[in-house]
Design an enzyme around this catalytic site. Sequence first.
Site, PDB file in Angstrom:
ATOM      1  N   ARG A  71      34.300  47.601  40.853  1.00  0.00           N
ATOM      2  CA  ARG A  71      35.261  46.363  40.931  1.00  0.00           C
ATOM      3  C   ARG A  71      36.637  46.943  40.781  1.00  0.00           C
ATOM      4  NH1 ARG A  71      31.034  44.258  41.154  1.00  0.00           N
ATOM      5  NH2 ARG A  71      31.626  44.981  43.377  1.00  0.00           N
ATOM      6  N   LYS A 107      19.350  42.646  41.156  1.00  0.00           N
ATOM      7  CA  LYS A 107      19.121  43.890  42.188  1.00  0.00           C
ATOM      8  C   LYS A 107      17.567  44.266  41.992  1.00  0.00           C
ATOM      9  CE  LYS A 107      23.703  45.866  41.673  1.00  0.00           C
ATOM     10  NZ  LYS A 107      24.270  44.449  41.889  1.00  0.00           N
ATOM     11  N   HIS A 152      36.826  37.377  48.328  1.00  0.00           N
ATOM     12  CA  HIS A 152      38.062  36.723  47.745  1.00  0.00           C
ATOM     13  C   HIS A 152      38.986  36.762  48.710  1.00  0.00           C
ATOM     14  CE1 HIS A 152      35.764  39.025  44.743  1.00  0.00           C
ATOM     15  NE2 HIS A 152      35.738  38.092  43.948  1.00  0.00           N
ATOM     16  N   ASP A 161      20.370  40.925  45.512  1.00  0.00           N
ATOM     17  CA  ASP A 161      21.672  41.736  45.740  1.00  0.00           C
ATOM     18  C   ASP A 161      21.062  42.647  46.984  1.00  0.00           C
ATOM     19  OD1 ASP A 161      22.958  40.314  43.781  1.00  0.00           O
ATOM     20  OD2 ASP A 161      23.196  41.948  42.491  1.00  0.00           O
ATOM     21  N   MET A 162      22.447  43.188  47.371  1.00  0.00           N
ATOM     22  CA  MET A 162      22.170  44.410  48.487  1.00  0.00           C
ATOM     23  C   MET A 162      22.847  45.497  47.687  1.00  0.00           C
ATOM     24  SD  MET A 162      20.703  45.486  50.994  1.00  0.00           S
ATOM     25  CE  MET A 162      20.095  44.373  52.319  1.00  0.00           C
ATOM     26  N   ARG A 170      23.866  35.400  51.325  1.00  0.00           N
ATOM     27  CA  ARG A 170      25.311  35.656  50.920  1.00  0.00           C
ATOM     28  C   ARG A 170      25.928  36.694  51.536  1.00  0.00           C
ATOM     29  NH1 ARG A 170      25.146  39.165  45.966  1.00  0.00           N
ATOM     30  NH2 ARG A 170      23.780  37.328  45.359  1.00  0.00           N
ATOM     31  N   LYS A 211      39.578  48.326  56.904  1.00  0.00           N
ATOM     32  CA  LYS A 211      39.528  46.953  56.549  1.00  0.00           C
ATOM     33  C   LYS A 211      39.454  46.113  57.743  1.00  0.00           C
ATOM     34  CE  LYS A 211      42.275  43.191  54.077  1.00  0.00           C
ATOM     35  NZ  LYS A 211      41.270  42.472  53.651  1.00  0.00           N
TER      36      LYS A 211
HETATM   37  C1  LIG Z   1      29.607  36.616  44.816  1.00  0.00           C
HETATM   38  C2  LIG Z   1      29.630  37.968  45.197  1.00  0.00           C
HETATM   39  C3  LIG Z   1      28.600  38.763  45.090  1.00  0.00           C
HETATM   40  C4  LIG Z   1      28.537  39.991  45.608  1.00  0.00           C
HETATM   41  N1  LIG Z   1      27.401  40.908  45.631  1.00  0.00           N
HETATM   42  C5  LIG Z   1      27.367  41.961  46.311  1.00  0.00           C
HETATM   43  C6  LIG Z   1      26.162  42.752  46.674  1.00  0.00           C
HETATM   44  O1  LIG Z   1      25.132  42.136  46.210  1.00  0.00           O
HETATM   45  N2  LIG Z   1      26.083  43.909  47.284  1.00  0.00           N
HETATM   46  C7  LIG Z   1      27.480  44.498  47.504  1.00  0.00           C
HETATM   47  O2  LIG Z   1      27.599  45.639  48.131  1.00  0.00           O
HETATM   48  N3  LIG Z   1      28.543  43.841  47.155  1.00  0.00           N
HETATM   49  C8  LIG Z   1      28.709  42.901  46.571  1.00  0.00           C
HETATM   50  N4  LIG Z   1      29.704  41.879  46.278  1.00  0.00           N
HETATM   51  C9  LIG Z   1      31.203  42.801  46.482  1.00  0.00           C
HETATM   52  C10 LIG Z   1      31.718  42.749  47.868  1.00  0.00           C
HETATM   53  O3  LIG Z   1      30.996  43.586  48.510  1.00  0.00           O
HETATM   54  C11 LIG Z   1      33.152  43.642  47.684  1.00  0.00           C
HETATM   55  O4  LIG Z   1      33.150  44.633  47.449  1.00  0.00           O
HETATM   56  C12 LIG Z   1      34.064  42.607  47.006  1.00  0.00           C
HETATM   57  O5  LIG Z   1      33.824  41.294  46.990  1.00  0.00           O
HETATM   58  C13 LIG Z   1      35.483  42.770  47.276  1.00  0.00           C
HETATM   59  O6  LIG Z   1      35.797  42.486  48.808  1.00  0.00           O
HETATM   60  P1  LIG Z   1      36.478  41.233  49.031  1.00  0.00           P
HETATM   61  O7  LIG Z   1      35.661  40.457  50.156  1.00  0.00           O
HETATM   62  O8  LIG Z   1      36.875  40.400  48.097  1.00  0.00           O
HETATM   63  O9  LIG Z   1      37.613  41.695  50.102  1.00  0.00           O
HETATM   64  P2  LIG Z   1      38.954  42.426  49.891  1.00  0.00           P
HETATM   65  O10 LIG Z   1      39.626  42.832  51.325  1.00  0.00           O
HETATM   66  O11 LIG Z   1      38.495  43.882  49.199  1.00  0.00           O
HETATM   67  O12 LIG Z   1      39.724  41.661  49.143  1.00  0.00           O
HETATM   68  C14 LIG Z   1      40.452  40.604  49.561  1.00  0.00           C
HETATM   69  C15 LIG Z   1      41.528  40.351  48.488  1.00  0.00           C
HETATM   70  O13 LIG Z   1      40.844  39.698  47.482  1.00  0.00           O
HETATM   71  C16 LIG Z   1      41.330  40.229  45.956  1.00  0.00           C
HETATM   72  N5  LIG Z   1      40.419  41.143  45.544  1.00  0.00           N
HETATM   73  C17 LIG Z   1      39.172  41.802  45.866  1.00  0.00           C
HETATM   74  N6  LIG Z   1      38.539  42.369  45.092  1.00  0.00           N
HETATM   75  C18 LIG Z   1      39.368  42.556  43.976  1.00  0.00           C
HETATM   76  C19 LIG Z   1      38.894  43.054  42.627  1.00  0.00           C
HETATM   77  N7  LIG Z   1      38.024  43.738  42.258  1.00  0.00           N
HETATM   78  N8  LIG Z   1      40.094  42.585  41.756  1.00  0.00           N
HETATM   79  C20 LIG Z   1      41.082  41.982  42.025  1.00  0.00           C
HETATM   80  N9  LIG Z   1      41.341  41.439  43.108  1.00  0.00           N
HETATM   81  C21 LIG Z   1      40.505  41.609  44.240  1.00  0.00           C
HETATM   82  C22 LIG Z   1      42.753  40.994  46.439  1.00  0.00           C
HETATM   83  O14 LIG Z   1      43.710  40.055  46.436  1.00  0.00           O
HETATM   84  C23 LIG Z   1      42.364  41.339  47.783  1.00  0.00           C
HETATM   85  O15 LIG Z   1      43.637  41.367  48.736  1.00  0.00           O
HETATM   86  C24 LIG Z   1      29.829  40.489  45.826  1.00  0.00           C
HETATM   87  C25 LIG Z   1      30.932  40.104  45.724  1.00  0.00           C
HETATM   88  C26 LIG Z   1      30.867  38.678  45.712  1.00  0.00           C
HETATM   89  C27 LIG Z   1      32.335  38.052  45.631  1.00  0.00           C
END
Ligand SMILES: Cc1cc2nc3c(=O)[nH]c(=O)nc-3n(C[C@H](O)[C@H](O)[C@H](O)COP(=O)(O)OP(=O)(O)OC[C@H]3O[C@@H](n4cnc5c(N)ncnc54)[C@H](O)[C@@H]3O)c2cc1C
Length: 307
Positions: A290, A96, A228, A130-131, A180, A197
Amino acid sequence: MMRKLLLWMARNAWLRNRLPKLWFAKRAIRRFMPGTDEGSALDAGVAFRADGITSMFTRLGENITRLEEGDEVAEHYIGLMGDIRARDLDGEVSVKLTQLGFDLDVERTLAHASRLAEKAAEYGKTFWVDMEGSAYAEGTVAFYERLKAAHPNTGLCLQAYLHRTAADIQRLMPLDPQIRLVKGAYAEPATIAYQTKHDVDANYVGLAVALLEGMRAGHKVRLGLGTHDVRLIEQIAQHAKAMGLPRTSVEVEMLYGIRMDQQRRLAKEGYLVRDLIAYGEAWYPWYMRRLAERPANVIFALRQMIG
Ligand SMILES: Cc1cc2nc3c(=O)[nH]c(=O)nc-3n(C[C@H](O)[C@H](O)[C@H](O)COP(=O)(O)OP(=O)(O)OC[C@H]3O[C@@H](n4cnc5c(N)ncnc54)[C@H](O)[C@@H]3O)c2cc1C
């Protein structure tokens, strides 16, 4: 409602200073971190190698208040890259900007980031930025433009919930960006960010396709899908295939401890999968974000505190 409360808790300085000191806190974080020390993180990276999963590492921390802290952080990451190398890991680091002093001195932050990018280049790796919250969006994109012009091996996280991201992608395309793409982890208002969403997901696919189109047009784009959401990943992979691009044109990036079964399955199916492993003592705001992503995690965290 629960998401908003947890994101408010993430920003609250009083809680940030007190909650992590409570006796049960260390147990609760096991869900998303192999440990608070670098050694535990590296061990987790080594274990993933057997599943064909590569790693990305970050030492948690943000918004430092003294410049010397930024010097220490930069030094730490230089050492970390050496340790990754010593273990022969395909591991990259992501940082960050506010952890390097972005709130205090942009030029010094750029000097730190340049040094880290040079070290990463020495090992043939990408150095990731990171953002953070939207107050940093323009500053971070402008910072990346400068960093990328001097260091091609640098990558930036962009958030699909922000309205501005489509324009940011077009703005960065001439630089052959390494991106990313994530949905976004902070609480942002409807004036600047998609709220549902459905809308965030639709924008996510559109942005990924724009990056793939850039790739097809000959730009050296690297696209990491930091999500995810397996349904979206597979949808985007289909788009790539239809555009005549190989499966390896997208990389799947997920967080340690989340959907590990899917990470392993996707790696087995030939996707490039990278697991982001976080460690460090300053885990509180990151951990709360998280929990906010999936409020069911609160129940899980409570169970771990007790059990
Ligand atoms: C490698 C990586 C780097 C990231 N870097 C940044 C960054 O620099 N800046 C930033 O703003 N955000 C960052 N994020 C976080 C991102 O913005 C989301 O908040 C986070 O990934 C959850 O959203 P999702 O895309 O998984 O989708 P969602 O629609 O939230 O989730 C999809 C599915 O994934 C599963 N899931 C998602 N999150 C969780 C959790 N916490 N616990 C358990 N299951 C879960 C659930 O089954 C859900 O139904 C990063 C995420 C990843 C994976």
